[in-house]
Design an enzyme around this catalytic site. Structure first.
Site, PDB file in Angstrom:
ATOM      1  N   ASN A  32       0.837  -1.196   0.000  1.00 10.97           N
ATOM      2  CA  ASN A  32       0.000   0.000   0.000  1.00 10.97           C
ATOM      3  C   ASN A  32       0.873   1.247   0.000  1.00 10.97           C
ATOM      4  O   ASN A  32       2.052   1.202   0.331  1.00 10.97           O
ATOM      5  CB  ASN A  32      -0.928   0.003   1.214  1.00 10.97           C
ATOM      6  CG  ASN A  32      -1.953  -1.103   1.131  1.00 10.97           C
ATOM      7  OD1 ASN A  32      -2.506  -1.364   0.070  1.00 10.97           O
ATOM      8  ND2 ASN A  32      -2.195  -1.777   2.240  1.00 10.97           N
ATOM      9  N   CYS A  33       0.251   2.368  -0.351  1.00 11.09           N
ATOM     10  CA  CYS A  33       0.908   3.662  -0.405  1.00 11.09           C
ATOM     11  C   CYS A  33       1.635   3.932   0.918  1.00 11.09           C
ATOM     12  O   CYS A  33       1.070   3.666   1.977  1.00 11.09           O
ATOM     13  CB  CYS A  33      -0.147   4.729  -0.659  1.00 11.09           C
ATOM     14  SG  CYS A  33       0.512   6.377  -0.883  1.00 11.09           S
ATOM     15  N   PRO A  34       2.853   4.385   0.858  1.00  9.17           N
ATOM     16  CA  PRO A  34       3.628   4.861  -0.290  1.00  9.17           C
ATOM     17  C   PRO A  34       4.621   3.826  -0.846  1.00  9.17           C
ATOM     18  O   PRO A  34       5.461   4.166  -1.667  1.00  9.17           O
ATOM     19  CB  PRO A  34       4.396   6.050   0.293  1.00  9.17           C
ATOM     20  CG  PRO A  34       4.726   5.592   1.686  1.00  9.17           C
ATOM     21  CD  PRO A  34       3.510   4.772   2.133  1.00  9.17           C
TER      22      PRO A  34
END
Length: 94
Positions: A32-34
């Site tokens: 998941n981000c980042p």
């Protein structure tokens, strides 16, 4: 690449993206981000100018993230596609 009219547009784009040549592949699925962007930046640092990185991701936010990353860094986003919750991006290093 020519798409047959019997193929849905999304499938046609997926065929184009998966058929394009690339120099290195980064599997960022499940991240998941980042993290997909951070791993992409690290991979690009080890590549020569003009080389193409293919990124596989599952984070829906990665579509927006890679567009912004391309604009901010100058690396060219050659193509992107989505199929069954998986996203494929092709970035050309500046």
């Amino acid at each position: 690449m020519v798409c047959l009219s019997v193929l849905p547009v999304d499938l046609c784009l997926l065929v184009q993206v998966t058929a394009m040549n690339f120099d290195r592949e980064l599997d960022a699925r499940g991240l998941n981000c980042p993290l997909p962007i951070l791993r992409t930046k690290k991979s690009l640092n080890d590549m020569a100018s003009g080389q193409v990185l293919r990124i596989l991701a599952t984070d829906p936010g990665s579509v927006r993230d890679f567009q912004a990353f391309s604009r901010q860094t100058g690396h060219q986003l050659l193509a992107s596609s989505a199929e069954a919750g998986e996203f494929i991006f092709l970035l050309k290093k500046k």
